[in-house]
Design a protein around this motif. Structure first.
Motif, short mmCIF file in Angstrom:
data_model
loop_
_atom_site.label_atom_id
_atom_site.label_comp_id
_atom_site.label_asym_id
_atom_site.label_seq_id
_atom_site.Cartn_x
_atom_site.Cartn_y
_atom_site.Cartn_z
N ALA A 176 0.77 -1.10 -0.06
CA ALA A 176 -0.12 0.06 -0.17
C ALA A 176 0.90 1.18 -0.09
O ALA A 176 0.52 2.39 -0.92
CB ALA A 176 -0.93 0.06 1.28
N ARG A 177 1.83 1.20 0.80
CA ARG A 177 2.78 2.36 0.89
C ARG A 177 3.36 2.65 -0.52
O ARG A 177 3.73 3.85 -1.02
CB ARG A 177 3.88 2.30 1.87
CG ARG A 177 3.27 2.34 3.37
CD ARG A 177 4.49 2.59 4.51
NE ARG A 177 5.19 1.56 4.28
CZ ARG A 177 5.21 0.47 5.27
NH1 ARG A 177 4.15 0.27 6.07
NH2 ARG A 177 5.98 -0.74 5.14
N HIS A 178 4.06 1.57 -0.89
CA HIS A 178 4.62 1.62 -2.27
C HIS A 178 3.70 2.14 -3.32
O HIS A 178 4.10 2.91 -4.22
CB HIS A 178 4.91 0.34 -2.85
CG HIS A 178 6.03 0.45 -4.14
ND1 HIS A 178 5.33 0.12 -5.37
CD2 HIS A 178 7.19 0.68 -4.33
CE1 HIS A 178 6.18 0.20 -6.34
NE2 HIS A 178 7.49 0.63 -5.78
N ALA A 179 2.33 1.78 -3.54
CA ALA A 179 1.54 2.36 -4.46
C ALA A 179 1.13 3.86 -4.42
O ALA A 179 1.11 4.48 -5.13
CB ALA A 179 0.35 1.72 -4.35
N GLN A 180 1.05 3.85 -2.92
CA GLN A 180 0.79 5.62 -2.71
C GLN A 180 1.99 6.31 -3.23
O GLN A 180 1.86 7.55 -3.69
CB GLN A 180 0.37 5.66 -1.16
CG GLN A 180 -0.98 5.19 -1.20
CD GLN A 180 -1.38 5.14 0.41
OE1 GLN A 180 -0.18 5.34 1.40
NE2 GLN A 180 -2.36 5.25 0.76
N MET A 181 3.21 6.00 -2.71
CA MET A 181 4.44 6.71 -3.08
C MET A 181 4.45 6.84 -4.54
O MET A 181 5.04 8.02 -5.00
CB MET A 181 5.64 5.76 -2.51
CG MET A 181 7.01 6.66 -2.45
SD MET A 181 8.19 5.77 -1.66
CE MET A 181 8.34 4.13 -2.70
N THR A 182 4.27 5.83 -5.24
CA THR A 182 4.57 6.05 -6.76
C THR A 182 3.41 6.92 -7.21
O THR A 182 3.85 7.74 -8.11
CB THR A 182 4.04 4.45 -7.18
OG1 THR A 182 5.33 3.51 -6.69
CG2 THR A 182 4.45 4.61 -8.72
N LEU A 183 2.50 6.77 -6.69
CA LEU A 183 1.40 7.83 -7.39
C LEU A 183 1.72 9.11 -6.81
O LEU A 183 1.77 10.23 -8.04
CB LEU A 183 -0.09 7.26 -6.73
CG LEU A 183 -1.24 8.63 -6.92
CD1 LEU A 183 -1.59 8.35 -8.29
CD2 LEU A 183 -2.57 8.19 -5.96
N VAL A 184 2.08 9.33 -5.69
CA VAL A 184 2.70 10.80 -5.45
C VAL A 184 3.67 11.28 -6.13
O VAL A 184 3.63 12.49 -6.67
CB VAL A 184 2.86 11.07 -3.82
CG1 VAL A 184 3.57 12.30 -3.50
CG2 VAL A 184 1.50 10.75 -3.19
N ARG A 185 4.57 10.45 -6.53
CA ARG A 185 5.69 10.88 -7.51
C ARG A 185 5.36 11.03 -8.70
O ARG A 185 6.08 12.06 -9.40
CB ARG A 185 6.65 9.70 -7.36
CG ARG A 185 7.67 9.52 -6.08
CD ARG A 185 8.45 8.49 -6.00
NE ARG A 185 9.40 8.40 -4.95
CZ ARG A 185 10.28 7.48 -4.46
NH1 ARG A 185 10.40 6.32 -5.36
NH2 ARG A 185 11.06 7.72 -3.53
N GLU A 203 -5.15 11.60 -13.44
CA GLU A 203 -5.99 10.46 -13.80
C GLU A 203 -4.85 9.50 -14.39
O GLU A 203 -5.31 8.26 -14.18
CB GLU A 203 -7.00 11.04 -14.81
CG GLU A 203 -8.20 11.70 -14.37
CD GLU A 203 -9.02 12.12 -15.28
OE1 GLU A 203 -8.53 12.45 -16.31
OE2 GLU A 203 -10.54 12.49 -14.93
N GLU A 204 -4.24 9.98 -15.12
CA GLU A 204 -3.00 8.91 -15.76
C GLU A 204 -2.24 8.50 -14.72
O GLU A 204 -1.90 7.22 -15.01
CB GLU A 204 -2.26 9.94 -16.80
CG GLU A 204 -2.91 10.51 -18.00
CD GLU A 204 -1.87 11.34 -18.87
OE1 GLU A 204 -0.93 11.52 -18.54
OE2 GLU A 204 -2.63 11.73 -19.92
N ALA A 205 -1.70 9.08 -13.62
CA ALA A 205 -1.06 8.45 -12.85
C ALA A 205 -1.68 7.49 -11.93
O ALA A 205 -1.33 6.29 -11.51
CB ALA A 205 -0.42 9.61 -11.83
N LEU A 206 -3.05 7.64 -11.69
CA LEU A 206 -3.83 6.80 -10.91
C LEU A 206 -4.23 5.59 -11.62
O LEU A 206 -4.10 4.31 -11.03
CB LEU A 206 -4.83 7.58 -10.47
CG LEU A 206 -6.03 6.80 -9.44
CD1 LEU A 206 -5.23 6.39 -8.21
CD2 LEU A 206 -7.35 7.71 -9.36
#
Length: 274
Positions: A176-185, A203-206
């Motif tokens: 979960a942390r990795h997915a959120q970190m990747t999204l924020v970056r 939208e594209e990042a998500l």
């Protein structure tokens, strides 16, 4: 809301009800029907083991239906599970990846085992008192001593469940942390380059992380279901009934207006480490 709109997948014309609505209906059935029925079965001197088993099965089925519907809701709109604005302030500190932490189930079970150990000094007197009371028939006797001398299979299985949780819980939290970190970056990188197209960038990042976020919620729910099933598979019908009664009372307590008001007055924030 933008958050929900971005997380939501494309739907067909026939869509399911929002999970918030499902939960209200599910909770009403738990609080007003299933929990009172289970309590009556536990307290009645005429309840047969077969009837009590039916009540246990009904409660377990109700809990499974909750997690199965949450999985469907996550696939449709993961935001309503991960960021549930409809949860009250008493519920939110206990949430882990959309719902109760699976450790809560094993800790609740441990509370029965620990209570038994702490009462060993008085248990003989208690047994004598129960035997002398005419109101206790065989079924009530089994309920009263359900946690007396738990089986080796039960204690061994609890140890195994907790061992598995120590491996799986950190792994899910890391995903979960990795997915959120990747999204924020990803969003941050696009924010500066495309100031006029932030919504499109998000939208594209998500979209790139959607499957993982949904997968984490689904896997967390499957872990919760598995822990519950494992506990019920190794407990007797009387132990299972008392365990499910305590779990249901815990859930119902979240919506107790008096308790909620007292909690809201508290100035100390409560959180659960993962």
């Amino acid at each position: 809301m933008l958050k929900s709109a971005l997380f939501r997948r494309k739907k067909s014309a026939s869509t399911s009800k929002p999970f918030e609505i499902f939960y209200k209906e599910w909770f009403a059935t738990l609080a007003d029907t299933l929990l009172p029925q289970l309590r009556r079965a536990l307290s009645s001197v005429s309840t047969s083991p077969a009837l009590l088993s039916a009540q246990v099965d009904a409660m377990h089925h109700h809990l499974r239906s909750y997690y199965e519907n949450m999985e469907l809701a996550a696939v449709e709109d993961v935001a309503q599970c991960l960021y549930p604005g409809w949860r009250n302030s008493l519920e939110k500190p206990f949430l882990w990846l959309a719902d109760l932490h699976p450790y809560l189930f094993t800790n609740l079970l441990r509370s029965f085992l620990d209570d038994q150990e702490s009462e060993d000094g008085d248990v003989l007197d208690t047994i004598r008192e129960i035997r002398q009371s005419r109101e206790f028939l065989d079924e009530r006797w089994h309920v009263a001593v359900a946690w007396r001398s738990p089986s080796k299979a039960l204690t061994t299985r609890v140890d195994q469940i907790e061992c598995g949780l120590r491996l799986m819980v950190p792994a899910l939290a890391a995903r979960a942390r990795h997915a959120q970190m990747t999204l924020v970056r990803s969003v941050g990188a696009e924010w500066g380059r495309r100031p006029d197209g932030v919504k499109t960038a998000v939208e594209e990042a998500l979209a790139a992380e959607m499957e993982e976020l949904v997968g984490v919620v689904v896997d967390a729910n499957r872990l919760r279901k598995s822990v519950l099933a494992d506990i019920l598979s190794v407990t007797s019908v009387y132990q299972a009934a008392l365990f499910l009664e305590a779990l249901a009372e815990f859930l119902v307590g979240f919506r107790d207006n008096k308790l909620l008001k007292e909690f809201d007055k508290c100035k100390i924030y409560v959180s659960i480490d993962t």
